[in-house]
Design a protein around this motif. Structure first.
Motif, PDB file in Angstrom:
ATOM      1  N   ASN A   1       0.818  -1.210   0.000  1.00  0.00           N
ATOM      2  CA  ASN A   1       0.000   0.000   0.000  1.00  0.00           C
ATOM      3  C   ASN A   1       0.856   1.265   0.000  1.00  0.00           C
ATOM      4  O   ASN A   1       0.345   2.359   0.113  1.00  0.00           O
ATOM      5  N   ASN A   2       2.176   1.111  -0.130  1.00  0.00           N
ATOM      6  CA  ASN A   2       3.043   2.277  -0.273  1.00  0.00           C
ATOM      7  C   ASN A   2       4.162   1.948  -1.252  1.00  0.00           C
ATOM      8  O   ASN A   2       4.425   0.794  -1.549  1.00  0.00           O
ATOM      9  N   VAL A   3       4.787   2.986  -1.758  1.00  0.00           N
ATOM     10  CA  VAL A   3       5.903   2.833  -2.691  1.00  0.00           C
ATOM     11  C   VAL A   3       7.050   3.676  -2.159  1.00  0.00           C
ATOM     12  O   VAL A   3       6.881   4.880  -1.933  1.00  0.00           O
ATOM     13  N   LEU A   4       8.193   3.046  -1.946  1.00  0.00           N
ATOM     14  CA  LEU A   4       9.392   3.715  -1.449  1.00  0.00           C
ATOM     15  C   LEU A   4      10.526   3.417  -2.413  1.00  0.00           C
ATOM     16  O   LEU A   4      10.914   2.255  -2.579  1.00  0.00           O
ATOM     17  N   LEU A   5      11.039   4.451  -3.064  1.00  0.00           N
ATOM     18  CA  LEU A   5      12.095   4.298  -4.060  1.00  0.00           C
ATOM     19  C   LEU A   5      13.318   5.111  -3.633  1.00  0.00           C
ATOM     20  O   LEU A   5      13.242   6.337  -3.534  1.00  0.00           O
ATOM     21  N   HIS A   6      14.421   4.431  -3.400  1.00  0.00           N
ATOM     22  CA  HIS A   6      15.665   5.091  -2.996  1.00  0.00           C
ATOM     23  C   HIS A   6      16.423   5.561  -4.234  1.00  0.00           C
ATOM     24  O   HIS A   6      16.432   4.875  -5.258  1.00  0.00           O
ATOM     25  N   TYR A   7      17.076   6.711  -4.108  1.00  0.00           N
ATOM     26  CA  TYR A   7      17.933   7.177  -5.198  1.00  0.00           C
ATOM     27  C   TYR A   7      19.095   7.976  -4.636  1.00  0.00           C
ATOM     28  O   TYR A   7      19.069   8.437  -3.496  1.00  0.00           O
ATOM     29  N   ASN A   8      20.152   8.082  -5.434  1.00  0.00           N
ATOM     30  CA  ASN A   8      21.348   8.841  -5.076  1.00  0.00           C
ATOM     31  C   ASN A   8      22.138   9.092  -6.354  1.00  0.00           C
ATOM     32  O   ASN A   8      21.589   8.985  -7.447  1.00  0.00           O
ATOM     33  N   ASP A   9      23.420   9.390  -6.212  1.00  0.00           N
ATOM     34  CA  ASP A   9      24.238   9.669  -7.395  1.00  0.00           C
ATOM     35  C   ASP A   9      24.401   8.446  -8.285  1.00  0.00           C
ATOM     36  O   ASP A   9      24.740   8.576  -9.462  1.00  0.00           O
ATOM     37  N   PHE A  10      24.180   7.255  -7.761  1.00  0.00           N
ATOM     38  CA  PHE A  10      24.370   6.021  -8.514  1.00  0.00           C
ATOM     39  C   PHE A  10      23.060   5.341  -8.911  1.00  0.00           C
ATOM     40  O   PHE A  10      23.075   4.348  -9.619  1.00  0.00           O
ATOM     41  N   ARG A  11      21.964   5.841  -8.408  1.00  0.00           N
ATOM     42  CA  ARG A  11      20.629   5.285  -8.698  1.00  0.00           C
ATOM     43  C   ARG A  11      19.715   6.431  -9.121  1.00  0.00           C
ATOM     44  O   ARG A  11      19.440   7.319  -8.329  1.00  0.00           O
TER      45      ARG A  11
END
Length: 166
Positions: A69-79
């Protein structure tokens, strides 16, 4: 009067749940979420370039649902998050809400005792009347090959009809 209203609501919810395609009763028993389909594709283009694409459709049965029921997407300089979409519909297919990447909340990630540049895009759908259906699709491009994503086809209190990793 309240009791009659409650009984009618429960009957309608039960009738809607009965319309779920190809979901055996044995999967529904004790589940908070039912994953109808979950497809993950991880493509490696070169030693320092890859792409992670995931699409899933899940029925959120109640407020105790913890993952779909939730969406968590990690990002950074490499993603880099290339695309993210989510659509919430009622059990009969009527759209309740839809989200694009620009609609996701953006948070800085806490690295505990470490300094981190990590960030996350996040949406949570928890103020709906249940059951609801979540349709989610996202793509993340990776630069570098230090870490590859993991795959967990089933979580606690979640029934899975079909899941794949390519």
């Amino acid at each position: 009067m309240r009791a009659l209203f409650f009984i009618v609501c429960m009957a309608l919810q039960g009738a809607a749940l009965a319309q779920l395609p190809l979901v055996p009763d044995s999967l529904m028993s004790g589940a908070n979420e039912v994953v109808l389909e979950d497809k993950t594709v991880f493509e490696i283009f070169s030693i320092d370039r890859s792409r992670f694409t995931r699409t899933y459709k899940a029925v959120i049965l109640n407020r105790q649902a913890s993952r779909y029921n939730n969406v968590l997407l990690h990002y950074n300089d490499f993603r880099k998050i290339v695309k993210a979409e989510a659509k919430v519909t009622d059990i009969n297919g009527k759209e309740i809400e839809s989200y694009r990447l620009k609609d996701f909340d953006d948070y800085g990630m806490d690295g505990g005792s470490l300094i981190t540049d990590g960030r996350a895009k996040y949406i949570s759908v928890d103020d709906q009347s249940y059951p609801i259906i979540m349709d989610v699709a996202y793509t993340i491009d990776f630069s570098g090959s230090l870490f590859y994503p993991s795959w967990r086809p089933q979580l606690e209190k979640a029934a899975v009809v079909q899941a794949s990793f390519e």
